[in-house]
Design a protein around this motif. Structure first.
Motif, PDB file in Angstrom:
ATOM      1  N   ASN A  66       0.822  -1.203   0.000  1.00  0.00           N
ATOM      2  CA  ASN A  66       0.000   0.000   0.000  1.00  0.00           C
ATOM      3  C   ASN A  66       0.858   1.255   0.000  1.00  0.00           C
ATOM      4  OD1 ASN A  66      -2.424  -1.695   0.621  1.00  0.00           O
ATOM      5  ND2 ASN A  66      -1.307  -1.982   2.545  1.00  0.00           N
ATOM      6  N   ALA A  67       0.252   2.378  -0.374  1.00  0.00           N
ATOM      7  CA  ALA A  67       0.928   3.672  -0.343  1.00  0.00           C
ATOM      8  C   ALA A  67       0.013   4.668   0.351  1.00  0.00           C
ATOM      9  CB  ALA A  67       1.259   4.144  -1.750  1.00  0.00           C
ATOM     10  N   GLU A  68       0.464   5.186   1.499  1.00  0.00           N
ATOM     11  CA  GLU A  68      -0.321   6.158   2.252  1.00  0.00           C
ATOM     12  C   GLU A  68       0.061   7.573   1.843  1.00  0.00           C
ATOM     13  OE1 GLU A  68      -1.314   7.646   6.818  1.00  0.00           O
ATOM     14  OE2 GLU A  68       0.001   5.911   6.507  1.00  0.00           O
ATOM     15  N   ALA A  69      -0.943   8.402   1.577  1.00  0.00           N
ATOM     16  CA  ALA A  69      -0.672   9.808   1.285  1.00  0.00           C
ATOM     17  C   ALA A  69      -0.229  10.521   2.556  1.00  0.00           C
ATOM     18  CB  ALA A  69      -1.933  10.462   0.728  1.00  0.00           C
ATOM     19  N   ARG A  70       0.682  11.452   2.406  1.00  0.00           N
ATOM     20  CA  ARG A  70       1.096  12.287   3.542  1.00  0.00           C
ATOM     21  C   ARG A  70       0.034  13.369   3.724  1.00  0.00           C
ATOM     22  NH1 ARG A  70       6.181  11.179   5.297  1.00  0.00           N
ATOM     23  NH2 ARG A  70       7.521   9.969   3.900  1.00  0.00           N
ATOM     24  N   PHE A  71      -0.704  13.283   4.824  1.00  0.00           N
ATOM     25  CA  PHE A  71      -1.869  14.140   5.019  1.00  0.00           C
ATOM     26  C   PHE A  71      -1.499  15.621   4.955  1.00  0.00           C
ATOM     27  CE2 PHE A  71      -5.351  16.165   7.284  1.00  0.00           C
ATOM     28  CZ  PHE A  71      -6.458  15.491   6.773  1.00  0.00           C
ATOM     29  N   GLU A  72      -0.321  15.961   5.447  1.00  0.00           N
ATOM     30  CA  GLU A  72       0.053  17.379   5.468  1.00  0.00           C
ATOM     31  C   GLU A  72       0.203  17.963   4.076  1.00  0.00           C
ATOM     32  OE1 GLU A  72       3.974  15.015   5.980  1.00  0.00           O
ATOM     33  OE2 GLU A  72       1.886  14.895   6.671  1.00  0.00           O
ATOM     34  N   THR A  73       0.436  17.107   3.054  1.00  0.00           N
ATOM     35  CA  THR A  73       0.605  17.628   1.696  1.00  0.00           C
ATOM     36  C   THR A  73      -0.723  18.002   1.052  1.00  0.00           C
ATOM     37  OG1 THR A  73       0.517  15.457   0.595  1.00  0.00           O
ATOM     38  CG2 THR A  73       2.660  16.198   1.432  1.00  0.00           C
ATOM     39  N   PHE A  74      -1.842  17.654   1.682  1.00  0.00           N
ATOM     40  CA  PHE A  74      -3.138  18.074   1.154  1.00  0.00           C
ATOM     41  C   PHE A  74      -3.330  19.590   1.274  1.00  0.00           C
ATOM     42  CE2 PHE A  74      -5.244  13.716   2.211  1.00  0.00           C
ATOM     43  CZ  PHE A  74      -4.564  13.142   1.157  1.00  0.00           C
ATOM     44  N   ARG A  75      -2.473  20.227   2.055  1.00  0.00           N
ATOM     45  CA  ARG A  75      -2.651  21.655   2.315  1.00  0.00           C
ATOM     46  C   ARG A  75      -2.633  22.488   1.038  1.00  0.00           C
ATOM     47  NH1 ARG A  75       0.751  25.332   6.734  1.00  0.00           N
ATOM     48  NH2 ARG A  75      -0.505  27.230   6.502  1.00  0.00           N
ATOM     49  N   ASP A  76      -1.874  22.054   0.039  1.00  0.00           N
ATOM     50  CA  ASP A  76      -1.814  22.838  -1.200  1.00  0.00           C
ATOM     51  C   ASP A  76      -2.721  22.269  -2.288  1.00  0.00           C
ATOM     52  OD1 ASP A  76      -0.424  20.563  -1.872  1.00  0.00           O
ATOM     53  OD2 ASP A  76       1.342  21.595  -2.655  1.00  0.00           O
ATOM     54  N   GLU A 301      -3.363  19.736   8.779  1.00  0.00           N
ATOM     55  CA  GLU A 301      -2.482  19.505   7.634  1.00  0.00           C
ATOM     56  C   GLU A 301      -1.079  20.011   8.015  1.00  0.00           C
ATOM     57  OE1 GLU A 301      -5.824  20.034   4.126  1.00  0.00           O
ATOM     58  OE2 GLU A 301      -4.811  21.793   4.926  1.00  0.00           O
ATOM     59  N   LEU A 302      -0.465  19.250   8.881  1.00  0.00           N
ATOM     60  CA  LEU A 302       0.809  19.633   9.476  1.00  0.00           C
ATOM     61  C   LEU A 302       1.529  18.345   9.854  1.00  0.00           C
ATOM     62  CD1 LEU A 302       2.270  22.292  10.585  1.00  0.00           C
ATOM     63  CD2 LEU A 302       1.248  21.699  12.797  1.00  0.00           C
ATOM     64  N   PRO A 303       2.823  18.229   9.603  1.00  0.00           N
ATOM     65  CA  PRO A 303       3.520  17.001   9.989  1.00  0.00           C
ATOM     66  C   PRO A 303       3.489  16.804  11.509  1.00  0.00           C
ATOM     67  CG  PRO A 303       4.856  18.311   8.481  1.00  0.00           C
ATOM     68  CD  PRO A 303       3.720  19.186   8.907  1.00  0.00           C
ATOM     69  N   PHE A 304       3.391  15.572  11.944  1.00  0.00           N
ATOM     70  CA  PHE A 304       3.556  15.272  13.367  1.00  0.00           C
ATOM     71  C   PHE A 304       4.973  15.675  13.770  1.00  0.00           C
ATOM     72  CE2 PHE A 304       0.259  12.133  15.092  1.00  0.00           C
ATOM     73  CZ  PHE A 304      -0.757  12.701  14.343  1.00  0.00           C
ATOM     74  N   GLY A 305       5.085  16.358  14.922  1.00  0.00           N
ATOM     75  CA  GLY A 305       6.389  16.783  15.396  1.00  0.00           C
ATOM     76  C   GLY A 305       6.907  18.038  14.722  1.00  0.00           C
ATOM     77  N   ALA A 306       6.033  18.781  14.012  1.00  0.00           N
ATOM     78  CA  ALA A 306       6.475  20.002  13.333  1.00  0.00           C
ATOM     79  C   ALA A 306       7.045  21.005  14.327  1.00  0.00           C
ATOM     80  CB  ALA A 306       5.302  20.625  12.580  1.00  0.00           C
ATOM     81  N   THR A 307       7.956  21.817  13.854  1.00  0.00           N
ATOM     82  CA  THR A 307       8.562  22.868  14.665  1.00  0.00           C
ATOM     83  C   THR A 307       7.965  24.216  14.269  1.00  0.00           C
ATOM     84  OG1 THR A 307      10.636  21.646  14.882  1.00  0.00           O
ATOM     85  CG2 THR A 307      10.720  24.025  15.258  1.00  0.00           C
TER      86      THR A 307
END
Length: 407
Positions: A66-76, A301-307
């Motif tokens: 399987n291939a999971e989409a990176r949820f944070e990339t939906f932002r654009d 729509e932000l990576p987990f652990g974002a700074t």
């Protein structure tokens, strides 16, 4: 408003099917009527076993087949998920099929004549087309959060939040196909089956992916889709034809549709008995009823652990959706749940679709912080603090605890 063309009766259809060429004039294939990406085998250009399309790491996380989409990339992106960013859920591998060779067989004792009826790709495209904008979401979306957030072990693919996508699907109504095939009034179930390879697990061959649908749902809003976001279905998303079952768990939307059994008695498969039910101490000894509707979710729509920088105003975006009703409100917390406020919903809420939302945050203190969001739908459903555990990790709907660090 244009009138819907009349659907021919079954006798007319059977005569047409018997005399028709492989593809009717309206269904003749052209260069635009096949997926742009071609491959001799499903793994030729994929970067993942059994997947055809490219899977750039900035957009996808590979999880087995399987291939999971990176949820944070939906932002654009907009309300529709670009096809090249849509997640892929495969039990085995993507078959590379030809529309000219494809047939749909409708069969079973739930038909009047009890004789199989066959449809070609062109004949299916000649039926009255409908368009559905709908989410497809794996029943296990969010599964890993049972362990990382609730401390509870589960089995299955460790999805985070990216096993979901929205598309505009175009195809024929399943109800039209069933009626043309001669649906009997006492039929109760239909069982669509895919053309991918049989699924083998633990040395046991479970056959091709298939799962029953009640006739009532089949006659409601289900379509046999041959287009996705205005283009022919890509191979990984079901070319030539897939089922789209709005608001239900993703496994119901069978890809690479090959045949549909119609029955006067209830049907079952491993995907409705061994899988896609809720098992565990909180559920009946034999498991819950087979899963139907998806649940509700919201996420940043932000990576987990974002700074994030302190003393600076940040715009935080996210999405929220519910399979039960349209979104009514989204609340957010930037202090781990001590205080909540309303987020601004960007889109007009529509049943069966997600909305984008936004809020602003100016953190003062440095260090770890936890962002939360929760959706309430028009039926009054609210994301809970915890999801009731089930051993296979389905239908995670709890408020997601999203860690960030302020510097």
């Amino acid at each position: 408003m244009p009138r819907r063309p009349a659907v021919p009766d079954r006798r007319t259809l059977l005569k047409a099917l018997a005399a028709a060429p492989v593809l009717s004039a309206a269904g003749t294939l052209s260069a635009a009527a096949v997926p742009a990406a071609r491959a001799g085998t499903a793994s030729a250009a994929a970067g993942a076993p059994g997947i055809v399309k490219p899977l750039p790491p900035e957009y996808f996380t590979i999880r087995g087949t399987n291939a999971e989409a990176r949820f944070e990339t939906f932002r654009d992106t907009g309300l529709l998920t670009p096809t090249d960013r849509f997640f892929v859920r495969n039990h085995t591998s993507t078959p590379v099929l030809e529309a000219a060779d494809w047939r749909l067989t409708v069969w079973g004792d739930g038909l009047h004549g009890r004789e199989p009826v066959h449809f070609t790709y062109g004949q299916l495209r000649d039926l009255f087309p409908v368009t559905r904008t709908a989410l497809i979401e794996c029943a296990g979306n969010g599964r890993s959060l049972f362990t990382t957030q609730q401390g509870e072990p589960v089995s299955g693919t460790s999805w985070t939040l990216g096993a979901v996508g929205a598309a505009r699907w175009r195809g024929a109504r399943l109800s039209d196909v069933l009626r043309l095939a001669g649906l009997a009034p006492d039929a109760v179930d239909v069982m669509p089956r895919g053309l991918d390879d049989p699924y083998v697990t633990g040395g046991v061959d479970l056959g091709r992916v298939r799962r029953p649908l009640p006739v009532a749902k089949a006659l409601d809003d289900v379509i046999l889709a041959y287009e996705m976001n205005g283009e022919p279905l890509p191979y990984d998303h079901g070319f030539p034809v897939r089922l789209v079952v709005p608001s239900w768990v993703g496994v119901a939307s069978i890809k690479w549709l090959g045949d549909i059994q119609v029955s006067r008695t209830p049907l079952s498969s491993p995907w409705s008995t061994d899988y896609y039910r809720l098992f565990g101490p909180a559920h009946p000894p034999g498991g819950s009823a087979p899963l139907t509707l998806q649940t509700l979710k919201s996420a940043y729509e932000l990576p987990f652990g974002a700074t994030l920088e302190a003393d600076r105003t940040h715009r935080l975006d996210g999405r929220a959706w519910s399979a039960h009703a349209s979104v009514r409100k989204v609340e957010v917390s930037t202090d781990g749940g001590a205080h909540w406020r309303l987020a601004r919903i960007v889109d007009r809420p529509v049943p069966g679709r997600w909305v984008r939302w936004t809020t602003f945050w100016r953190p003062r203190d440095t260090g770890p912080a936890t962002l939360l969001s929760r959706v309430t739908d028009a039926a009054g459903n609210v994301q809970p603090e915890r999801t009731v555990h089930n051993t296979q990790g389905y239908l995670f709907d709890a408020v997601v605890r999203h860690p960030v660090t302020v510097v």
